[in-house]
Design a protein around this motif. Structure first.
Motif, PDB file in Angstrom:
ATOM      1  N   ILE A   5       0.821  -1.204   0.000  1.00  0.00           N
ATOM      2  CA  ILE A   5       0.000   0.000   0.000  1.00  0.00           C
ATOM      3  C   ILE A   5       0.858   1.258   0.000  1.00  0.00           C
ATOM      4  O   ILE A   5       2.038   1.225   0.344  1.00  0.00           O
ATOM      5  N   GLU A   6       0.236   2.341  -0.405  1.00  0.00           N
ATOM      6  CA  GLU A   6       0.826   3.668  -0.285  1.00  0.00           C
ATOM      7  C   GLU A   6      -0.019   4.445   0.717  1.00  0.00           C
ATOM      8  O   GLU A   6      -1.246   4.362   0.696  1.00  0.00           O
ATOM      9  N   ALA A   7       0.637   5.180   1.603  1.00  0.00           N
ATOM     10  CA  ALA A   7      -0.096   5.919   2.631  1.00  0.00           C
ATOM     11  C   ALA A   7       0.622   7.220   2.947  1.00  0.00           C
ATOM     12  O   ALA A   7       1.842   7.338   2.773  1.00  0.00           O
ATOM     13  N   ASN A   8      -0.150   8.190   3.406  1.00  0.00           N
ATOM     14  CA  ASN A   8       0.446   9.457   3.818  1.00  0.00           C
ATOM     15  C   ASN A   8       1.401   9.212   4.987  1.00  0.00           C
ATOM     16  O   ASN A   8       1.069   8.487   5.937  1.00  0.00           O
ATOM     17  N   GLY A   9       2.578   9.800   4.915  1.00  0.00           N
ATOM     18  CA  GLY A   9       3.552   9.619   5.983  1.00  0.00           C
ATOM     19  C   GLY A   9       4.936  10.042   5.545  1.00  0.00           C
ATOM     20  O   GLY A   9       5.202  10.218   4.348  1.00  0.00           O
ATOM     21  N   VAL A  42       7.173  29.435   0.014  1.00  0.00           N
ATOM     22  CA  VAL A  42       7.260  28.049   0.465  1.00  0.00           C
ATOM     23  C   VAL A  42       5.984  27.304   0.063  1.00  0.00           C
ATOM     24  O   VAL A  42       4.870  27.783   0.295  1.00  0.00           O
ATOM     25  N   MET A  43       6.138  26.141  -0.531  1.00  0.00           N
ATOM     26  CA  MET A  43       5.003  25.367  -1.005  1.00  0.00           C
ATOM     27  C   MET A  43       4.611  24.293   0.002  1.00  0.00           C
ATOM     28  O   MET A  43       5.441  23.834   0.796  1.00  0.00           O
ATOM     29  N   THR A  44       3.338  23.907  -0.047  1.00  0.00           N
ATOM     30  CA  THR A  44       2.855  22.801   0.774  1.00  0.00           C
ATOM     31  C   THR A  44       3.164  21.495   0.063  1.00  0.00           C
ATOM     32  O   THR A  44       2.724  21.267  -1.069  1.00  0.00           O
ATOM     33  N   VAL A  45       3.928  20.636   0.726  1.00  0.00           N
ATOM     34  CA  VAL A  45       4.368  19.383   0.113  1.00  0.00           C
ATOM     35  C   VAL A  45       3.775  18.210   0.884  1.00  0.00           C
ATOM     36  O   VAL A  45       3.863  18.157   2.116  1.00  0.00           O
ATOM     37  N   THR A  46       3.170  17.285   0.172  1.00  0.00           N
ATOM     38  CA  THR A  46       2.640  16.072   0.804  1.00  0.00           C
ATOM     39  C   THR A  46       3.566  14.906   0.510  1.00  0.00           C
ATOM     40  O   THR A  46       4.190  14.845  -0.546  1.00  0.00           O
ATOM     41  N   SER A  47       3.648  13.984   1.472  1.00  0.00           N
ATOM     42  CA  SER A  47       4.561  12.850   1.331  1.00  0.00           C
ATOM     43  C   SER A  47       3.816  11.540   1.560  1.00  0.00           C
ATOM     44  O   SER A  47       2.908  11.464   2.385  1.00  0.00           O
ATOM     45  N   THR A  48       4.221  10.513   0.832  1.00  0.00           N
ATOM     46  CA  THR A  48       3.649   9.182   1.023  1.00  0.00           C
ATOM     47  C   THR A  48       4.769   8.163   1.140  1.00  0.00           C
ATOM     48  O   THR A  48       5.870   8.361   0.626  1.00  0.00           O
ATOM     49  N   MET A  49       4.462   7.060   1.820  1.00  0.00           N
ATOM     50  CA  MET A  49       5.430   5.974   1.948  1.00  0.00           C
ATOM     51  C   MET A  49       4.767   4.672   1.519  1.00  0.00           C
ATOM     52  O   MET A  49       3.546   4.541   1.575  1.00  0.00           O
ATOM     53  N   THR A  50       5.593   3.734   1.086  1.00  0.00           N
ATOM     54  CA  THR A  50       5.101   2.473   0.541  1.00  0.00           C
ATOM     55  C   THR A  50       5.631   1.305   1.367  1.00  0.00           C
ATOM     56  O   THR A  50       6.768   1.335   1.838  1.00  0.00           O
ATOM     57  N   GLN A 107      12.718  10.266   9.885  1.00  0.00           N
ATOM     58  CA  GLN A 107      11.660  11.051   9.250  1.00  0.00           C
ATOM     59  C   GLN A 107      12.276  12.001   8.227  1.00  0.00           C
ATOM     60  O   GLN A 107      13.433  12.417   8.364  1.00  0.00           O
ATOM     61  N   VAL A 108      11.503  12.311   7.181  1.00  0.00           N
ATOM     62  CA  VAL A 108      11.978  13.276   6.192  1.00  0.00           C
ATOM     63  C   VAL A 108      11.070  14.500   6.211  1.00  0.00           C
ATOM     64  O   VAL A 108       9.863  14.385   6.419  1.00  0.00           O
ATOM     65  N   ALA A 109      11.666  15.646   6.030  1.00  0.00           N
ATOM     66  CA  ALA A 109      10.926  16.909   5.963  1.00  0.00           C
ATOM     67  C   ALA A 109      11.378  17.647   4.721  1.00  0.00           C
ATOM     68  O   ALA A 109      12.566  17.946   4.560  1.00  0.00           O
ATOM     69  N   VAL A 110      10.436  17.936   3.836  1.00  0.00           N
ATOM     70  CA  VAL A 110      10.756  18.569   2.555  1.00  0.00           C
ATOM     71  C   VAL A 110      10.407  20.054   2.617  1.00  0.00           C
ATOM     72  O   VAL A 110       9.309  20.432   3.018  1.00  0.00           O
ATOM     73  N   THR A 111      11.352  20.888   2.220  1.00  0.00           N
ATOM     74  CA  THR A 111      11.123  22.333   2.127  1.00  0.00           C
ATOM     75  C   THR A 111      11.383  22.764   0.687  1.00  0.00           C
ATOM     76  O   THR A 111      12.493  22.613   0.181  1.00  0.00           O
ATOM     77  N   ALA A 112      10.333  23.259   0.047  1.00  0.00           N
ATOM     78  CA  ALA A 112      10.454  23.653  -1.363  1.00  0.00           C
ATOM     79  C   ALA A 112       9.861  25.042  -1.567  1.00  0.00           C
ATOM     80  O   ALA A 112       8.864  25.406  -0.934  1.00  0.00           O
ATOM     81  N   THR A 113      10.480  25.819  -2.433  1.00  0.00           N
ATOM     82  CA  THR A 113       9.981  27.156  -2.758  1.00  0.00           C
ATOM     83  C   THR A 113       9.774  27.272  -4.260  1.00  0.00           C
ATOM     84  O   THR A 113      10.471  26.627  -5.054  1.00  0.00           O
ATOM     85  N   ASN A 114       8.807  28.092  -4.658  1.00  0.00           N
ATOM     86  CA  ASN A 114       8.547  28.295  -6.082  1.00  0.00           C
ATOM     87  C   ASN A 114       9.414  29.424  -6.620  1.00  0.00           C
ATOM     88  O   ASN A 114      10.304  29.940  -5.934  1.00  0.00           O
TER      89      ASN A 114
END
Length: 232
Positions: free
Chosen positions: A97-101, A182-190, A170-177
């Motif tokens: 499965i893939e899930a938010n995390g 700063v953009m809202t980034v969602t992450s999933t794990m498998t 844990q991973v934390a992503v920081t991205a800018t346009n």
């Protein structure tokens, strides 16, 4: 207020505050009716109970009985919901499965991957890897990154190039346009569901490496058979 009135008030408040108490922990309808009969038997003949007061107490008994039935219904619904969750959880065992995390598990130097989604092209994209204490052990600069899903595969090493200890990170992503916002980034794990665990009445899926996900966090069930057929 009569003696029965005071008992009803106290017991009704107790029933409203706790819907999971056993019916044997307090006075039931039979006991209340017995109290009412006893009250009638020992009332003062010179000052008998008023008809209106008697009818009012009967109405209170009826309300209490309805409240008890509602509480019993809620308890039954809660039990049914937990049973359905249990059945649903068991059906996921063995499936990928893939899930938010944001959890990453490291075992024998190999780290599981995390997929994050960028809502638009990123001018900068930094991925911080944190240990269980919240300390950053590694920062990976991905530079300018195209919008969409990005799979991040960490090599399991720290800033000095040394392999980190096995465990969960844990991973934390920081991205800018392009405008520096700063953009809202969602992450999933498998992961493949290895088992289930109950916590506070809810069931969580064990996808290995100490990673657990709730049903509401599942985003996709990977059909490995279909994928294999398509690739062939």
């Amino acid at each position: 207020m009569s003696y029965v009135d005071s008992l009803l008030s106290a017991t009704s408040g107790s029933s409203a505050s706790s819907t999971t108490s056993s019916s044997t922990s307090g006075l039931g309808m039979d006991a209340f009716l017995q109290l009412l009969v006893t009250q009638l038997q020992y009332q003062d003949p010179l000052d008998p109970m008023d008809d209106k007061e008697f009818v009012a107490e009967l109405a209170q008994f009826s309300s209490l009985e309805q409240l008890t039935e509602i509480n019993s219904g809620i308890e039954g619904l809660s039990t049914l919901t937990q049973e359905q969750q249990m059945i649903g959880a068991v059906n996921f065992i063995g499936k990928t499965i893939e899930a938010n995390g944001t959890a990453v598990n490291v075992e024998d130097g190999a780290a599981t991957s995390v997929t994050f989604t960028l809502p638009e092209d990123a001018a900068t994209c930094l991925v911080n890897v944190l240990d269980s204490s919240g300390n950053i052990v590694r920062t990976v600069d991905l530079g300018a990154t195209t919008a969409g899903q990005v799979e991040f595969e960490w090599d399991g090493k720290d800033y000095d190039g040394n392999a980190v200890d096995d465990g969960q990170y844990q991973v934390a992503v920081t991205a800018t346009n392009a405008d520096g916002e700063v953009m809202t980034v969602t992450s999933t794990m498998t992961g493949t569901v290895e088992g289930i665990q109950q916590v506070s009445g809810s069931y969580y899926l064990d996808i290995g490496g100490g990673r657990y996900v709730a049903f509401t966090d599942i985003t996709n069930v990977v059909n490995e058979t279909t994928t294999t057929e398509e690739n062939s």
